[in-house]
Design a protein around this motif. Sequence first.
Motif, short mmCIF file in Angstrom:
data_model
loop_
_atom_site.label_atom_id
_atom_site.label_comp_id
_atom_site.label_asym_id
_atom_site.label_seq_id
_atom_site.Cartn_x
_atom_site.Cartn_y
_atom_site.Cartn_z
N GLU A 30 -57.93 8.38 12.29
CA GLU A 30 -58.99 7.38 12.45
C GLU A 30 -59.69 7.11 11.12
OE1 GLU A 30 -61.39 4.52 13.68
OE2 GLU A 30 -59.78 5.36 14.89
N MET A 31 -59.91 8.15 10.34
CA MET A 31 -60.55 7.95 9.03
C MET A 31 -59.68 7.10 8.12
SD MET A 31 -62.55 11.45 8.09
CE MET A 31 -61.45 12.67 8.77
N LEU A 32 -58.38 7.13 8.31
CA LEU A 32 -57.49 6.32 7.49
C LEU A 32 -57.35 4.90 8.02
CD1 LEU A 32 -54.69 8.99 6.87
CD2 LEU A 32 -56.48 8.27 5.29
N SER A 33 -57.44 4.72 9.33
CA SER A 33 -57.21 3.40 9.92
C SER A 33 -58.49 2.61 10.18
CB SER A 33 -56.43 3.52 11.23
OG SER A 33 -57.24 4.11 12.24
N LEU A 34 -59.58 3.29 10.53
CA LEU A 34 -60.87 2.67 10.81
C LEU A 34 -60.76 1.55 11.84
CD1 LEU A 34 -62.32 2.54 7.21
CD2 LEU A 34 -62.79 4.22 8.98
N ASP A 35 -60.05 1.82 12.93
CA ASP A 35 -59.82 0.82 13.96
C ASP A 35 -60.39 1.23 15.31
OD1 ASP A 35 -58.70 -1.62 14.86
OD2 ASP A 35 -57.02 -0.52 15.73
N PHE A 36 -60.95 2.42 15.42
CA PHE A 36 -61.53 3.00 16.63
C PHE A 36 -60.50 3.40 17.68
CE2 PHE A 36 -65.80 0.74 15.83
CZ PHE A 36 -66.22 1.80 15.06
N THR A 37 -59.21 3.11 17.48
CA THR A 37 -58.21 3.49 18.48
C THR A 37 -58.04 5.01 18.50
OG1 THR A 37 -57.06 1.40 18.14
CG2 THR A 37 -55.82 3.17 19.20
N PHE A 38 -57.86 5.61 17.35
CA PHE A 38 -57.65 7.06 17.31
C PHE A 38 -58.95 7.82 17.60
CE2 PHE A 38 -53.83 5.62 15.25
CZ PHE A 38 -52.88 6.44 15.83
N TRP A 59 -51.11 20.64 33.07
CA TRP A 59 -50.52 19.33 33.37
C TRP A 59 -51.57 18.36 33.89
CZ3 TRP A 59 -50.26 17.30 38.33
CH2 TRP A 59 -50.55 18.18 39.38
N ILE A 60 -52.57 18.83 34.59
CA ILE A 60 -53.66 17.96 35.04
C ILE A 60 -54.59 17.62 33.87
CG2 ILE A 60 -55.66 17.79 36.58
CD1 ILE A 60 -54.16 19.48 38.60
N GLN A 61 -54.77 18.57 32.93
CA GLN A 61 -55.57 18.30 31.73
C GLN A 61 -54.98 17.11 30.98
OE1 GLN A 61 -55.91 21.73 29.16
NE2 GLN A 61 -56.17 23.11 30.92
N ILE A 62 -53.66 17.11 30.82
CA ILE A 62 -52.98 16.04 30.07
C ILE A 62 -53.17 14.70 30.77
CG2 ILE A 62 -50.71 15.20 29.32
CD1 ILE A 62 -49.96 18.20 28.93
N ILE A 63 -53.03 14.68 32.10
CA ILE A 63 -53.21 13.43 32.85
C ILE A 63 -54.64 12.94 32.72
CG2 ILE A 63 -53.23 12.45 35.19
CD1 ILE A 63 -50.83 14.30 35.81
N ILE A 64 -55.60 13.84 32.89
CA ILE A 64 -57.02 13.44 32.80
C ILE A 64 -57.34 12.95 31.38
CG2 ILE A 64 -59.39 14.33 32.86
CD1 ILE A 64 -58.51 16.12 35.19
N ALA A 65 -56.84 13.64 30.36
CA ALA A 65 -57.09 13.23 28.98
C ALA A 65 -56.48 11.86 28.71
CB ALA A 65 -56.54 14.26 28.01
N GLY A 66 -55.28 11.61 29.22
CA GLY A 66 -54.63 10.30 29.04
C GLY A 66 -55.40 9.18 29.71
N ILE A 67 -55.85 9.43 30.93
CA ILE A 67 -56.63 8.41 31.65
C ILE A 67 -57.96 8.17 30.93
CG2 ILE A 67 -57.90 7.98 33.79
CD1 ILE A 67 -55.58 9.43 35.26
N ALA A 68 -58.61 9.25 30.50
CA ALA A 68 -59.89 9.10 29.79
C ALA A 68 -59.69 8.31 28.49
CB ALA A 68 -60.49 10.47 29.49
N ALA A 69 -58.64 8.62 27.73
CA ALA A 69 -58.38 7.89 26.48
C ALA A 69 -58.14 6.41 26.76
CB ALA A 69 -57.19 8.51 25.75
N ALA A 70 -57.38 6.11 27.81
CA ALA A 70 -57.12 4.70 28.16
C ALA A 70 -58.41 3.99 28.53
CB ALA A 70 -56.11 4.63 29.30
N LEU A 71 -59.26 4.65 29.30
CA LEU A 71 -60.54 4.05 29.68
C LEU A 71 -61.44 3.84 28.47
CD1 LEU A 71 -61.26 5.93 33.02
CD2 LEU A 71 -60.55 3.54 32.73
N PHE A 72 -61.45 4.81 27.55
CA PHE A 72 -62.24 4.65 26.33
C PHE A 72 -61.74 3.46 25.51
CE2 PHE A 72 -63.30 9.39 26.54
CZ PHE A 72 -64.60 9.17 26.97
N ILE A 73 -60.42 3.34 25.40
CA ILE A 73 -59.84 2.22 24.63
C ILE A 73 -60.17 0.89 25.29
CG2 ILE A 73 -57.65 1.12 23.99
CD1 ILE A 73 -56.59 3.95 23.38
N LEU A 74 -60.10 0.83 26.60
CA LEU A 74 -60.34 -0.43 27.30
C LEU A 74 -61.82 -0.81 27.37
CD1 LEU A 74 -57.82 -0.11 30.27
CD2 LEU A 74 -57.67 -1.64 28.30
N PHE A 75 -62.71 0.18 27.55
CA PHE A 75 -64.10 -0.16 27.82
C PHE A 75 -65.10 0.20 26.73
CE2 PHE A 75 -62.15 0.30 32.07
CZ PHE A 75 -62.33 -1.00 32.50
#
Length: 157
Positions: A30-38, A59-75
Amino acid sequence: MDNFSTFVVFIDQWAWIGWLVLIAVFLVIEMLSLDFTFLMLSFGGLVGLVTDFLGVPVWIQIIIAGIAAALFILFLRPPLLRRLHRGADPARSNVDALVDLRGFALSDITQVSGQAKLANGDTWTARSSSPVPIPQGAPIAVTAINGATAIVRPLND
Protein backbone atom coordinates in the motif's frame (compact mmCIF):
# COMPACT_ATOMS: atom_id res chain seq x y z
CA MET A 1 -1.37 -38.56 15.55
CA ASP A 2 -0.61 -38.55 11.79
CA ASN A 3 1.36 -35.92 9.89
CA PHE A 4 -1.72 -34.13 8.52
CA SER A 5 -3.26 -33.70 11.97
CA THR A 6 0.05 -32.40 13.29
CA PHE A 7 0.20 -29.92 10.40
CA VAL A 8 -3.37 -28.72 11.03
CA VAL A 9 -2.65 -28.21 14.73
CA PHE A 10 0.57 -26.34 13.87
CA ILE A 11 -1.27 -24.01 11.43
CA ASP A 12 -4.05 -23.45 13.95
CA GLN A 13 -1.58 -22.52 16.72
CA TRP A 14 0.55 -20.20 14.60
CA ALA A 15 -2.06 -18.63 12.28
CA TRP A 16 -1.75 -15.31 14.10
CA ILE A 17 1.83 -14.97 12.85
CA GLY A 18 0.59 -15.60 9.30
CA TRP A 19 -2.01 -12.87 9.71
CA LEU A 20 0.61 -10.42 11.02
CA VAL A 21 2.94 -11.17 8.10
CA LEU A 22 0.07 -10.79 5.61
CA ILE A 23 -0.97 -7.47 7.16
CA ALA A 24 2.64 -6.20 7.04
CA VAL A 25 3.05 -7.24 3.39
CA PHE A 26 -0.22 -5.55 2.42
CA LEU A 27 0.80 -2.35 4.23
CA VAL A 28 4.19 -2.25 2.47
CA ILE A 29 2.50 -2.73 -0.91
CA GLU A 30 0.00 0.00 0.00
CA MET A 31 2.84 2.41 0.75
CA LEU A 32 4.15 1.78 -2.76
CA SER A 33 0.80 1.98 -4.57
CA LEU A 34 -1.15 4.56 -2.50
CA ASP A 35 -4.45 3.32 -3.90
CA PHE A 36 -6.17 2.16 -0.65
CA THR A 37 -6.77 -1.33 -2.11
CA PHE A 38 -4.03 -3.04 -0.13
CA LEU A 39 -4.96 -0.99 2.93
CA MET A 40 -8.44 -2.52 2.72
CA LEU A 41 -6.88 -5.98 2.31
CA SER A 42 -4.78 -5.36 5.41
CA PHE A 43 -7.97 -4.41 7.28
CA GLY A 44 -9.41 -7.74 6.16
CA GLY A 45 -6.27 -9.41 7.51
CA LEU A 46 -6.79 -7.58 10.79
CA VAL A 47 -10.31 -9.02 10.97
CA GLY A 48 -8.77 -12.46 10.31
CA LEU A 49 -6.30 -11.88 13.17
CA VAL A 50 -9.11 -10.93 15.54
CA THR A 51 -11.09 -14.06 14.60
CA ASP A 52 -7.95 -16.12 15.29
CA PHE A 53 -7.71 -14.64 18.79
CA LEU A 54 -11.39 -15.53 19.29
CA GLY A 55 -10.57 -19.19 18.56
CA VAL A 56 -12.36 -19.51 15.22
CA PRO A 57 -11.06 -22.33 12.96
CA VAL A 58 -8.53 -21.25 10.33
CA TRP A 59 -10.71 -22.00 7.31
CA ILE A 60 -13.49 -19.81 8.73
CA GLN A 61 -10.93 -17.09 9.56
CA ILE A 62 -9.92 -16.99 5.88
CA ILE A 63 -13.54 -16.76 4.70
CA ILE A 64 -14.37 -14.02 7.20
CA ALA A 65 -11.19 -12.07 6.33
CA GLY A 66 -11.99 -12.34 2.60
CA ILE A 67 -15.55 -11.13 3.07
CA ALA A 68 -14.39 -8.30 5.34
CA ALA A 69 -11.73 -7.21 2.80
CA ALA A 70 -14.32 -7.23 0.00
CA LEU A 71 -16.72 -5.15 2.09
CA PHE A 72 -13.95 -2.68 2.97
CA ILE A 73 -13.03 -2.36 -0.72
CA LEU A 74 -16.64 -1.85 -1.77
CA PHE A 75 -17.84 0.46 1.01
CA LEU A 76 -14.87 2.13 2.74
CA ARG A 77 -12.40 2.68 -0.12
CA PRO A 78 -14.63 4.87 -2.38
CA PRO A 79 -15.38 7.52 0.27
CA LEU A 80 -11.71 7.55 1.31
CA LEU A 81 -10.65 8.14 -2.31
CA ARG A 82 -13.24 10.93 -2.70
CA ARG A 83 -12.02 12.56 0.48
CA LEU A 84 -8.40 12.26 -0.65
CA HIS A 85 -9.09 13.88 -4.02
CA ARG A 86 -11.49 16.50 -2.66
CA GLY A 87 -8.74 19.11 -2.29
CA ALA A 88 -7.18 18.43 -5.69
CA ASP A 89 -6.36 21.45 -7.82
CA PRO A 90 -9.12 21.74 -10.45
CA ALA A 91 -6.96 23.91 -12.71
CA ARG A 92 -5.82 22.20 -15.88
CA SER A 93 -2.08 22.13 -16.47
CA ASN A 94 0.46 21.21 -19.11
CA VAL A 95 -1.08 19.97 -22.36
CA ASP A 96 -4.58 19.91 -20.87
CA ALA A 97 -4.40 23.66 -20.33
CA LEU A 98 -3.83 24.22 -24.06
CA VAL A 99 -7.10 22.61 -25.19
CA ASP A 100 -9.66 25.33 -26.09
CA LEU A 101 -6.93 28.00 -25.97
CA ARG A 102 -7.44 30.60 -28.69
CA GLY A 103 -4.91 32.10 -31.08
CA PHE A 104 -4.40 32.89 -34.74
CA ALA A 105 -2.84 31.24 -37.78
CA LEU A 106 0.72 32.42 -38.52
CA SER A 107 0.56 30.64 -41.88
CA ASP A 108 -2.08 28.73 -43.79
CA ILE A 109 -3.03 25.69 -41.71
CA THR A 110 -4.01 22.49 -43.50
CA GLN A 111 -4.43 18.92 -42.35
CA VAL A 112 -0.75 18.45 -43.17
CA SER A 113 1.08 21.58 -42.01
CA GLY A 114 0.86 25.10 -40.62
CA GLN A 115 1.82 27.31 -37.69
CA ALA A 116 -0.26 28.97 -35.01
CA LYS A 117 0.40 31.57 -32.34
CA LEU A 118 -1.59 30.86 -29.17
CA ALA A 119 -2.95 33.37 -26.66
CA ASN A 120 -0.32 32.31 -24.11
CA GLY A 121 2.42 33.49 -26.52
CA ASP A 122 3.57 30.05 -27.66
CA THR A 123 4.09 29.30 -31.33
CA TRP A 124 3.09 25.76 -32.33
CA THR A 125 3.26 23.61 -35.41
CA ALA A 126 -0.41 23.20 -36.26
CA ARG A 127 -2.74 21.02 -38.29
CA SER A 128 -6.37 21.70 -39.10
CA SER A 129 -9.00 19.38 -37.66
CA SER A 130 -11.20 20.05 -40.70
CA PRO A 131 -10.44 19.42 -44.39
CA VAL A 132 -10.90 23.13 -45.14
CA PRO A 133 -7.59 25.06 -44.88
CA ILE A 134 -7.44 27.88 -42.31
CA PRO A 135 -6.03 31.06 -43.88
CA GLN A 136 -3.16 33.03 -42.38
CA GLY A 137 -4.34 35.49 -39.70
CA ALA A 138 -7.63 33.65 -39.04
CA PRO A 139 -8.64 33.07 -35.42
CA ILE A 140 -8.28 29.48 -34.21
CA ALA A 141 -8.89 27.35 -31.13
CA VAL A 142 -6.89 24.30 -30.07
CA THR A 143 -8.93 21.08 -30.06
CA ALA A 144 -6.12 18.66 -29.14
CA ILE A 145 -2.37 18.28 -28.84
CA ASN A 146 -0.71 15.47 -30.77
CA GLY A 147 2.94 15.27 -29.71
CA ALA A 148 4.42 18.67 -30.60
CA THR A 149 1.58 19.61 -32.94
CA ALA A 150 -1.54 21.55 -32.06
CA ILE A 151 -4.70 20.33 -33.75
CA VAL A 152 -6.79 23.45 -34.34
CA ARG A 153 -10.20 24.47 -35.65
CA PRO A 154 -11.24 27.82 -37.14
CA LEU A 155 -13.21 30.18 -34.93
CA ASN A 156 -16.31 31.68 -36.48
CA ASP A 157 -16.95 34.36 -33.85
